[in-house]
Design a protein around this motif. Structure first.
Motif, PDB file in Angstrom:
ATOM      1  N   UNK A   1       0.831  -1.204   0.000  1.00 56.19           N
ATOM      2  CA  UNK A   1       0.000   0.000   0.000  1.00 56.19           C
ATOM      3  C   UNK A   1       0.866   1.254   0.000  1.00 56.19           C
ATOM      4  N   UNK A   2       0.602   2.127  -0.951  1.00 58.21           N
ATOM      5  CA  UNK A   2       1.275   3.423  -1.012  1.00 58.21           C
ATOM      6  C   UNK A   2       0.236   4.490  -0.691  1.00 58.21           C
ATOM      7  N   UNK A   3       0.371   5.111   0.476  1.00 58.66           N
ATOM      8  CA  UNK A   3      -0.621   6.084   0.924  1.00 58.66           C
ATOM      9  C   UNK A   3      -0.298   7.485   0.423  1.00 58.66           C
ATOM     10  N   UNK A   4      -1.319   8.175  -0.045  1.00 52.23           N
ATOM     11  CA  UNK A   4      -1.204   9.585  -0.384  1.00 52.23           C
ATOM     12  C   UNK A   4      -2.290  10.299   0.397  1.00 52.23           C
ATOM     13  N   UNK A   5      -1.922  10.972   1.484  1.00 59.70           N
ATOM     14  CA  UNK A   5      -2.909  11.664   2.310  1.00 59.70           C
ATOM     15  C   UNK A   5      -3.095  13.062   1.758  1.00 59.70           C
ATOM     16  N   UNK A   6      -4.195  13.263   1.042  1.00 63.29           N
ATOM     17  CA  UNK A   6      -4.395  14.513   0.323  1.00 63.29           C
ATOM     18  C   UNK A   6      -5.846  14.574  -0.139  1.00 63.29           C
ATOM     19  N   UNK A   7      -6.285  15.751  -0.554  1.00 64.03           N
ATOM     20  CA  UNK A   7      -7.529  15.825  -1.300  1.00 64.03           C
ATOM     21  C   UNK A   7      -7.325  15.075  -2.616  1.00 64.03           C
ATOM     22  N   UNK A   8      -8.378  14.430  -3.070  1.00 63.43           N
ATOM     23  CA  UNK A   8      -8.216  13.464  -4.149  1.00 63.43           C
ATOM     24  C   UNK A   8      -7.861  14.079  -5.501  1.00 63.43           C
ATOM     25  N   UNK A   9      -8.565  15.112  -5.908  1.00 60.37           N
ATOM     26  CA  UNK A   9      -8.334  15.650  -7.255  1.00 60.37           C
ATOM     27  C   UNK A   9      -6.905  16.157  -7.459  1.00 60.37           C
TER      28      UNK A   9
ATOM     29  N   UNK B   1     -27.460  11.023  -9.350  1.00 60.47           N
ATOM     30  CA  UNK B   1     -28.294  10.823 -10.536  1.00 60.47           C
ATOM     31  C   UNK B   1     -27.594  11.358 -11.784  1.00 60.47           C
ATOM     32  N   UNK B   2     -26.992  12.534 -11.673  1.00 62.01           N
ATOM     33  CA  UNK B   2     -26.300  13.148 -12.810  1.00 62.01           C
ATOM     34  C   UNK B   2     -25.120  12.299 -13.254  1.00 62.01           C
ATOM     35  N   UNK B   3     -24.340  11.793 -12.294  1.00 64.14           N
ATOM     36  CA  UNK B   3     -23.205  10.928 -12.645  1.00 64.14           C
ATOM     37  C   UNK B   3     -23.693   9.676 -13.360  1.00 64.14           C
ATOM     38  N   UNK B   4     -24.745   9.058 -12.843  1.00 57.81           N
ATOM     39  CA  UNK B   4     -25.272   7.839 -13.464  1.00 57.81           C
ATOM     40  C   UNK B   4     -25.695   8.094 -14.907  1.00 57.81           C
ATOM     41  N   UNK B   5     -26.298   9.255 -15.162  1.00 63.11           N
ATOM     42  CA  UNK B   5     -26.717   9.601 -16.525  1.00 63.11           C
ATOM     43  C   UNK B   5     -25.505   9.768 -17.442  1.00 63.11           C
ATOM     44  N   UNK B   6     -24.478  10.449 -16.946  1.00 56.96           N
ATOM     45  CA  UNK B   6     -23.299  10.724 -17.767  1.00 56.96           C
ATOM     46  C   UNK B   6     -22.522   9.457 -18.092  1.00 56.96           C
ATOM     47  N   UNK B   7     -22.315   8.622 -17.094  1.00 57.35           N
ATOM     48  CA  UNK B   7     -21.512   7.424 -17.320  1.00 57.35           C
ATOM     49  C   UNK B   7     -22.269   6.415 -18.189  1.00 57.35           C
TER      50      UNK B   7
ATOM     51  N   UNK C   1     -17.993  14.921  -6.969  1.00 55.74           N
ATOM     52  CA  UNK C   1     -16.814  14.917  -7.836  1.00 55.74           C
ATOM     53  C   UNK C   1     -16.656  13.621  -8.625  1.00 55.74           C
ATOM     54  N   UNK C   2     -17.661  12.767  -8.616  1.00 58.08           N
ATOM     55  CA  UNK C   2     -17.514  11.474  -9.288  1.00 58.08           C
ATOM     56  C   UNK C   2     -17.142  11.632 -10.766  1.00 58.08           C
ATOM     57  N   UNK C   3     -17.778  12.583 -11.455  1.00 61.36           N
ATOM     58  CA  UNK C   3     -17.441  12.727 -12.871  1.00 61.36           C
ATOM     59  C   UNK C   3     -16.023  13.249 -13.041  1.00 61.36           C
ATOM     60  N   UNK C   4     -15.575  14.132 -12.161  1.00 57.76           N
ATOM     61  CA  UNK C   4     -14.182  14.602 -12.214  1.00 57.76           C
ATOM     62  C   UNK C   4     -13.215  13.446 -11.990  1.00 57.76           C
ATOM     63  N   UNK C   5     -13.549  12.565 -11.056  1.00 49.32           N
ATOM     64  CA  UNK C   5     -12.716  11.378 -10.846  1.00 49.32           C
ATOM     65  C   UNK C   5     -12.733  10.493 -12.093  1.00 49.32           C
ATOM     66  N   UNK C   6     -13.903  10.361 -12.680  1.00 47.17           N
ATOM     67  CA  UNK C   6     -14.044   9.494 -13.856  1.00 47.17           C
ATOM     68  C   UNK C   6     -13.150   9.979 -15.000  1.00 47.17           C
ATOM     69  N   UNK C   7     -13.137  11.276 -15.241  1.00 49.02           N
ATOM     70  CA  UNK C   7     -12.306  11.812 -16.311  1.00 49.02           C
ATOM     71  C   UNK C   7     -10.834  11.473 -16.087  1.00 49.02           C
TER      72      UNK C   7
END
Length: 227
Positions: free
Chosen positions: A114-122, A197-203, A149-155
């Motif tokens: 495991x390589x930990x990165x303690x940070x905000x995700x984006x 709901x918006x993420x589900x529509x986009x993906x 932020x799910x769509x931002x993660x997805x990109x």
């Protein structure tokens, strides 16, 4: 609310508690590794235990990790670490999983994976992408973080994952609220209903992925990168 749930059950849209318990006791718990069982029991006493990855969802993740022969995985968001520990236990000894979030697991003999990165995700994901060697290098990803932020993660996952790699998004049914009228949604769940709901529509219309939306746990959108 009770009558609405009964209607959904009659249409086969929700599992009953008894049926869910049957799945857990028959197929999930007997195969759950001891370290995961220990962590699940420890998490159960926490006041926000519902945030943890459900064991049936974990079992599905373990199968997906095996099916894609994952050797390099990334996880965005962690609670008490059930899914992270599961991934580390499942991938081969000489492989790595990258965790972006607040780590709490330092036992079970898999810490070296495991390589930990303690940070905000984006920002952390963007930093990974600054190294071109990370592009298309991950076999598997699990996202269980802020739904807005799910769509931002997805990109970003579409750049980090290799073609044929799998990314799983958790909580995509958001306790069933995605199909509930607003007046029936509990106050503590309202914030992320519309973003989910918006993420589900986009993906669902993203040509870059093959999608299976599984009603496991709190819902899991399973995506395979096509190109």
């Amino acid at each position: 609310m009770e009558q609405y749930t009964k209607t959904l059950l009659s249409k086969g849209l929700l599992q009953s508690e008894d049926l869910y318990r049957y799945i857990l006791e028959t197929s999930v718990y007997p195969r759950e590794p001891e370290p995961l069982k220990e962590l699940r029991h420890a998490t159960a006493g926490h006041p926000r235990a519902r945030l943890a990855t459900s064991p049936d969802a974990g079992q599905l993740m373990a199968m997906l990790l095996k099916l894609v022969n994952a050797k390099k995985a990334i996880e965005v968001g962690v609670y008490t670490g059930y899914s992270l520990l599961l991934t580390a236990l499942t991938i081969p000894e000489d492989c790595k999983t990258f965790e972006i979030g607040l780590p709490i697991i330092k036992k079970a003999g898999v810490a070296d994976k495991i390589h930990f990165i303690e940070s905000e995700a984006l920002p952390a994901l963007d930093q990974l992408l600054q190294n071109t060697e990370n592009e298309g290098s991950f076999d598997f990803a699990f996202v269980d973080a802020d739904k807005g932020n799910y769509w931002n993660y997805h990109e970003r996952m579409m750049k980090l994952l290799k073609v044929g790699g799998v990314v799983v998004y958790d909580n995509t049914l958001w306790s069933g609220t995605v199909i509930l009228p607003d007046e029936l949604v509990p106050e503590n769940l309202k914030q992320w209903k519309e973003p989910t709901i918006e993420f589900n529509k986009l993906v669902a219309v993203d040509p870059r992925v093959q999608l299976s939306h599984a009603s496991v746990g709190d819902g899991m959108a399973i995506c395979t990168r096509l190109y």
